[in-house]
Design an enzyme around this catalytic site. Sequence first.
Site, mmCIF file in Angstrom:
data_model
loop_
_atom_site.group_PDB
_atom_site.id
_atom_site.type_symbol
_atom_site.label_atom_id
_atom_site.label_comp_id
_atom_site.label_asym_id
_atom_site.label_seq_id
_atom_site.Cartn_x
_atom_site.Cartn_y
_atom_site.Cartn_z
ATOM 1 N N VAL A 283 -3.604 10.112 -6.729
ATOM 2 C CA VAL A 283 -2.849 10.708 -5.615
ATOM 3 C C VAL A 283 -1.405 10.846 -6.074
ATOM 4 C CG1 VAL A 283 -2.154 10.432 -3.201
ATOM 5 C CG2 VAL A 283 -4.410 9.653 -3.954
ATOM 6 N N GLY B 40 -2.056 6.287 -2.316
ATOM 7 C CA GLY B 40 -3.156 6.108 -3.271
ATOM 8 C C GLY B 40 -4.146 5.062 -2.759
ATOM 9 N N HIS B 41 -3.617 3.906 -2.314
ATOM 10 C CA HIS B 41 -4.511 2.863 -1.784
ATOM 11 C C HIS B 41 -5.269 3.384 -0.557
ATOM 12 C CE1 HIS B 41 -1.328 0.188 -3.656
ATOM 13 N NE2 HIS B 41 -2.431 -0.315 -4.178
ATOM 14 N N SER C 291 2.866 1.419 -6.715
ATOM 15 C CA SER C 291 3.712 0.442 -5.993
ATOM 16 C C SER C 291 5.025 0.252 -6.737
ATOM 17 C CB SER C 291 2.998 -0.899 -5.894
ATOM 18 O OG SER C 291 1.760 -0.729 -5.276
ATOM 19 N N ARG C 292 5.031 0.555 -8.041
ATOM 20 C CA ARG C 292 6.239 0.320 -8.842
ATOM 21 C C ARG C 292 7.277 1.436 -8.664
ATOM 22 N NH1 ARG C 292 2.365 -1.966 -12.995
ATOM 23 N NH2 ARG C 292 2.803 -4.194 -12.853
ATOM 24 N N PHE D 148 0.803 -1.221 0.000
ATOM 25 C CA PHE D 148 0.000 0.000 0.000
ATOM 26 C C PHE D 148 0.835 1.270 0.000
ATOM 27 C CE2 PHE D 148 -3.295 -2.653 2.485
ATOM 28 C CZ PHE D 148 -3.734 -3.214 1.303
ATOM 29 N N GLN E 138 -8.520 0.600 -16.692
ATOM 30 C CA GLN E 138 -9.076 -0.424 -15.802
ATOM 31 C C GLN E 138 -10.430 0.034 -15.246
ATOM 32 O OE1 GLN E 138 -6.817 -2.834 -12.822
ATOM 33 N NE2 GLN E 138 -7.540 -1.309 -11.380
ATOM 34 N N GLN F 284 -3.406 -11.445 -14.598
ATOM 35 C CA GLN F 284 -3.306 -10.154 -15.289
ATOM 36 C C GLN F 284 -1.864 -9.795 -15.637
ATOM 37 O OE1 GLN F 284 -5.201 -8.134 -11.797
ATOM 38 N NE2 GLN F 284 -3.803 -6.475 -12.269
ATOM 39 N N ASP G 141 -5.350 4.151 -13.026
ATOM 40 C CA ASP G 141 -5.590 3.061 -13.978
ATOM 41 C C ASP G 141 -6.911 3.353 -14.684
ATOM 42 O OD1 ASP G 141 -3.319 1.275 -13.331
ATOM 43 O OD2 ASP G 141 -4.244 1.321 -11.365
#
Length: 283
Positions: A176, A36-37, A186-187, A33, A153, A61, A150
């Site tokens: 965010v 953003g999460h 996360s990347r 996390f 998505q 995915q 995303d």
Amino acid sequence: MKVIKKVEEMQQWSESVRKRGETVGLVPTMGYFHEGHLSLMETAGQMCDHLVVSLFVNPAQFGENEDLDAYPVDLDRDYKLAEEKGASVVFAPPREEVYPERFQTSVALASLPRHLCGLDRPVHFGGVATVVTKLFNIVGPQVAVFGAKDFQQLQVIRQLVKDLNFNIRIVGNPIVREADGLAMSSRNVYLSTDERASALSLSRSLELAEGLIRDGGKDAAAIRAKVVELITGFDHTAIDYVAVCDPDTLEDVDSVTAPVLVALAVKVGTTRLIDNRVIDPAQ
Ligand code: PAF
């Protein structure tokens, strides 16, 4: 906060909540996390009696050469953060709970996945649509919250909810950003110091596009060319795509006469980052 690992237990928990007339807000995640999460959790928590956070790194995915095995994991930290955000449940099933032996169904959308990230990641949105459909059936939420970073998505999920008649309200939460504009992901942890500086090319180029459109720029190809020029001026960048497109269909536009989505995917070093902005020429 409960950590539930079994599908049946999750379904029973949701059933008992529904029987009491209480509502569930779901935030589907793959963990690790960041702010953003946490903002998705805040939104879902404010809208419903119970926040359920699902935490599952979905192999379906990821394509063959993508970063599934390297995907960052820190379950204990994630559990703690979800609890601090008021989650009633973290649903963190093992792979075999979600995809048992002989699993053979997938959810596929006809056209939205053919654009943007779907061009280079042909299996990605089928994998997302399948796992999100399963999560909706397992958790049974009234509301589900997804990040607008995303964007494709989010559109895929809005479409599948409509097409498959899920009675779930889909909420898109604003992107965010770090103080300097980099969209949280996360990347981002994979970026070296130099790459972190070059990663700013994404948000800067969206600002440029917004400025051009607000100044009356209508020629999508010209706007795209300026965005490409800005990004490639930074070291370590390789563009996957820059699109100026219709936010609903994701089809490219020639002329900016209505709100457009400017969407980017850029490899910075070996890390693939995405960002986007919906820009309304009338504003
Ligand atoms: O956005 C994500 O983290 C994933 O694509 C999702 C929605 C949790 C499905 O695996």
